[in-house]
Design a protein around this motif. Sequence first.
Motif, short mmCIF file in Angstrom:
data_model
loop_
_atom_site.label_atom_id
_atom_site.label_comp_id
_atom_site.label_asym_id
_atom_site.label_seq_id
_atom_site.Cartn_x
_atom_site.Cartn_y
_atom_site.Cartn_z
N ARG A 4 1.59 0.66 4.58
CA ARG A 4 1.12 -0.55 5.14
C ARG A 4 1.39 -1.85 4.39
NH1 ARG A 4 -2.42 3.83 6.21
NH2 ARG A 4 -3.35 3.99 8.34
N LYS A 42 -9.88 0.82 12.16
CA LYS A 42 -8.53 0.50 11.65
C LYS A 42 -8.20 -0.90 12.35
CE LYS A 42 -7.05 4.82 9.67
NZ LYS A 42 -6.03 5.95 9.99
N CYS A 66 0.73 -1.24 0.10
CA CYS A 66 0.00 0.03 -0.02
C CYS A 66 0.71 1.17 0.01
CB CYS A 66 -1.06 -0.07 1.00
SG CYS A 66 -1.94 1.39 1.31
N HIS A 67 0.47 2.29 -0.62
CA HIS A 67 1.27 3.48 -0.81
C HIS A 67 1.28 4.27 0.34
CE1 HIS A 67 -2.72 5.32 -1.07
NE2 HIS A 67 -2.34 6.30 -0.84
N THR A 68 0.20 3.90 1.30
CA THR A 68 0.32 4.56 2.90
C THR A 68 1.44 3.84 3.89
OG1 THR A 68 -0.96 2.83 3.73
CG2 THR A 68 -2.16 4.71 2.76
N CYS A 79 -3.45 -2.85 1.55
CA CYS A 79 -4.61 -1.89 1.31
C CYS A 79 -5.72 -1.91 2.30
CB CYS A 79 -5.06 -1.41 -0.26
SG CYS A 79 -3.49 -0.97 -1.13
N PHE A 80 -6.27 -3.00 2.44
CA PHE A 80 -7.41 -3.18 3.17
C PHE A 80 -7.19 -3.16 4.60
CE2 PHE A 80 -8.03 -4.81 -1.04
CZ PHE A 80 -9.15 -4.17 -1.59
N TYR A 81 -7.14 -2.17 5.09
CA TYR A 81 -6.76 -2.04 6.60
C TYR A 81 -7.91 -1.42 7.49
CZ TYR A 81 -5.53 2.62 4.63
OH TYR A 81 -5.58 3.72 3.99
N ARG A 82 -8.99 -1.05 6.79
CA ARG A 82 -10.05 -0.70 7.72
C ARG A 82 -11.29 -1.47 7.24
NH1 ARG A 82 -9.68 5.50 5.43
NH2 ARG A 82 -9.33 4.19 3.60
#
Lengths: 129, 129
Positions: free
Chosen positions: A111, A128, A107-109, A114-117
């Motif tokens: 993490r 989260k 994930c570009h964040t 991308c599915f962290y929520r």
Amino acid sequence: MSFEPPFADKSEQDETDQLRPQFNADGLIAAVAQDVETGEVLMLAWMNETALRATIETRRGTYWSRSRQKLWIKGETSGHVQDVVEVMIDCDQDAVLLKVRQTGGACHTGRKGCFYRTIEPDTLNLSKT
Amino acid sequence: MSFEPPFADKSEQDETDQLRPQFNADGLIAAVAQDVETGEVLMLAWMNETALRATIETRRGTYWSRSRQKLWIKGETSGHVQDVVEVMIDCDQDAVLLKVRQTGGACHTGRKGCFYRTIEPDTLNLSKT
């Protein structure tokens, strides 16, 4: 060289051993990347024909960036490359599933995935994980 | 009641605890269903706003059938229902991941999941798993 077109007959498309991907009106196919070890679904992105072919041939996760309108070799700038162990395609051949070994975060964040929520059913707020 | 629109600021969209899904030009969002026990990626399908809301509220996998242009409660006719344990959303909120308990096959071919063929890198043929 382009791929052959999808079969008009749906069950032929479902059962063929020929790769006949169905790209959408924008020339794209959805691609899900899954960690081959943990099973975590890391991300969903898009491929055009060139990206799909590059992913299969180079074994390096390669996508089409819709925002930048260019080919995007995952990790090219970040170093967070995806080594592709297996490329699978679904029944009607309009989605692919990559089994990958992900270096760093997908994930570009930053993490891993991308599915962290999670959507909380009562409030519709996101929590989260 | 509609969802709030996505934040214009990308990192706000990435980090918010508010559900602000990004639907595409056709009003759809991609949805991946994953078996909560085995981790198998079962299918990729599409949801409109009504389908997403129904999935969250009823805990029953509900999609938008692009071919039939109608709401599609998975298993409504086949009995192959999806009990939704968790609904997750990705960083920019344009894809959802359902953790499900799948009764019977998720795939219309009768198979457990839709990703039953691997693309062989040398020949580009598909082999069934």
